[in-house]
Design an enzyme around this catalytic site. Structure first.
Site, short mmCIF file in Angstrom:
data_model
loop_
_atom_site.label_atom_id
_atom_site.label_comp_id
_atom_site.label_asym_id
_atom_site.label_seq_id
_atom_site.Cartn_x
_atom_site.Cartn_y
_atom_site.Cartn_z
N LYS A 297 0.83 -1.21 0.00
CA LYS A 297 0.00 0.00 0.00
C LYS A 297 0.86 1.26 0.00
O LYS A 297 0.53 2.24 -0.69
CB LYS A 297 -0.93 -0.02 1.22
CG LYS A 297 -2.04 -1.06 1.10
CD LYS A 297 -2.71 -1.35 2.43
CE LYS A 297 -3.74 -2.49 2.27
NZ LYS A 297 -4.25 -2.99 3.55
N GLN B 165 -4.87 -1.86 9.75
CA GLN B 165 -4.54 -3.13 9.10
C GLN B 165 -4.99 -4.30 9.97
O GLN B 165 -4.57 -4.41 11.13
CB GLN B 165 -3.03 -3.21 8.82
CG GLN B 165 -2.58 -4.47 8.11
CD GLN B 165 -3.12 -4.56 6.69
OE1 GLN B 165 -3.10 -3.59 5.95
NE2 GLN B 165 -3.59 -5.72 6.31
N ASP C 268 -11.16 2.35 4.08
CA ASP C 268 -11.59 0.97 3.80
C ASP C 268 -13.09 0.87 3.50
O ASP C 268 -13.56 -0.18 3.07
CB ASP C 268 -11.25 0.07 4.99
CG ASP C 268 -10.19 -0.96 4.63
OD1 ASP C 268 -9.86 -1.09 3.44
OD2 ASP C 268 -9.69 -1.64 5.54
#
Length: 286
Positions: free
Chosen positions: A53, A97, A120
């Site tokens: 990422k 995460q 997200d």
């Protein structure tokens, strides 16, 4: 010939377009977009995802604010960090995460994220916006699937879609997005009676169950669109490992009209949509 839905190529194009947009904003004197990724502990898979990422952020021109915390960190310390990032004017997207160590409550931490910085797309407010058909940050993986279908000129309107898997990460938002695109949607799962018969009715079949090779040619309607969200690490006899999906690609590819490979299908699109959500949040904030 079966059409291969190449997520890697489409994700690269999306990242190029995002980079052009970011360059346009920064050339006007604006700050770059910012994405903060919070990682707790030393899970090797998580570390690899975070590196991926961060590299993607660099390609697009997004400032990456990585926060790596020790596995012993407390719930309150992580929550306090999220609140700091919520208030930081340079941060447009926040990502925690997963998975987190067992002593941390992931749901409570995700609820702490400002919904408008929820890169997200998993905050209940953003899921509620999806249910209501309102604008908002979308869950990255199913959003990536919809963009793959759009790029391939596959219109879900009027199609029978079956989503196998009911997780909040993929299955539920995937069903909602297909419904929003005017498909007739069935959600199937481990307790669905005669699952194979249900899957064979699908014009669009989405597999998101985390079981390698579960879906074979016998489960698939000829000429259907098969989207494989599964990413499973399978050890080989020589001790090496390879990534496979929930679909037995070798047997299903000749039957399907279009199919996503694993790797190189949905996975790259998830990262591309994370970046797009961040840039969308940035635009809204500017």
């Amino acid at each position: 010939m079966t059409q291969l839905l190449d997520g890697k190529a489409l994700a690269a194009k999306i990242q190029t377009d995002l980079a052009t947009a970011v360059q346009s904003f920064t050339a006007q004197g604006h700050r770059p977009p910012g994405l903060a990724v919070i990682m707790v502990g030393d899970n090797p898979a998580s570390a690899a995802y975070v590196r991926n990422k961060e590299r993607a952020c660099s390609r697009v021109g997004i400032a990456s604010y990585g926060k790596h915390l020790p596995a012993t960190v407390s719930q309150q310390e992580v929550a306090d960090l999220i609140q700091q990032l919520n208030a930081d004017p340079n941060v447009d997207g926040i990502l925690v995460q997963l998975p987190l160590p067992d002593h941390l409550d992931a749901v409570a931490l995700l609820l702490t994220i400002d919904p408008d910085k929820d890169a997200d797309g998993l905050h209940p407010i953003n899921l509620g916006r999806l249910v209501r058909g309102e604008p908002g940050l979308r869950s990255c993986t199913p959003y990536g699937v919809m963009r793959l279908l759009e790029a391939a000129k596959i219109d879900p309107a009027g199609a029978t879609a079956v989503v196998v898997g009911r997780s909040i990460l993929v299955g539920k938002p995937m069903a909602l997005m297909l419904l929003e695109a005017n498909a007739t949607v069935t959600m199937a799962h481990s307790r669905t009676p005669d699952l194979a018969t249900v899957m064979r009715q699908a014009d669009i079949l989405v597999a998101a169950v985390g079981r390698p090779g579960m879906i074979t040619a016998a489960d698939v309607k000829p000429g259907s669109i098969v989207i494989d969200v599964g990413i499973n690490r399978v050890e080989q006899p020589d001790g090496s490992a390879r990534l496979v999906g929930d679909v037995d690609f070798a047997s299903v590819e000749p039957v399907a009209a279009a199919i996503t490979p694993v790797p190189g299908g949905v996975g790259p699109m998830t990262v591309a949509m994370l970046l797009e959500n961040t840039v969308t949040s940035y635009r809204n904030r500017l």
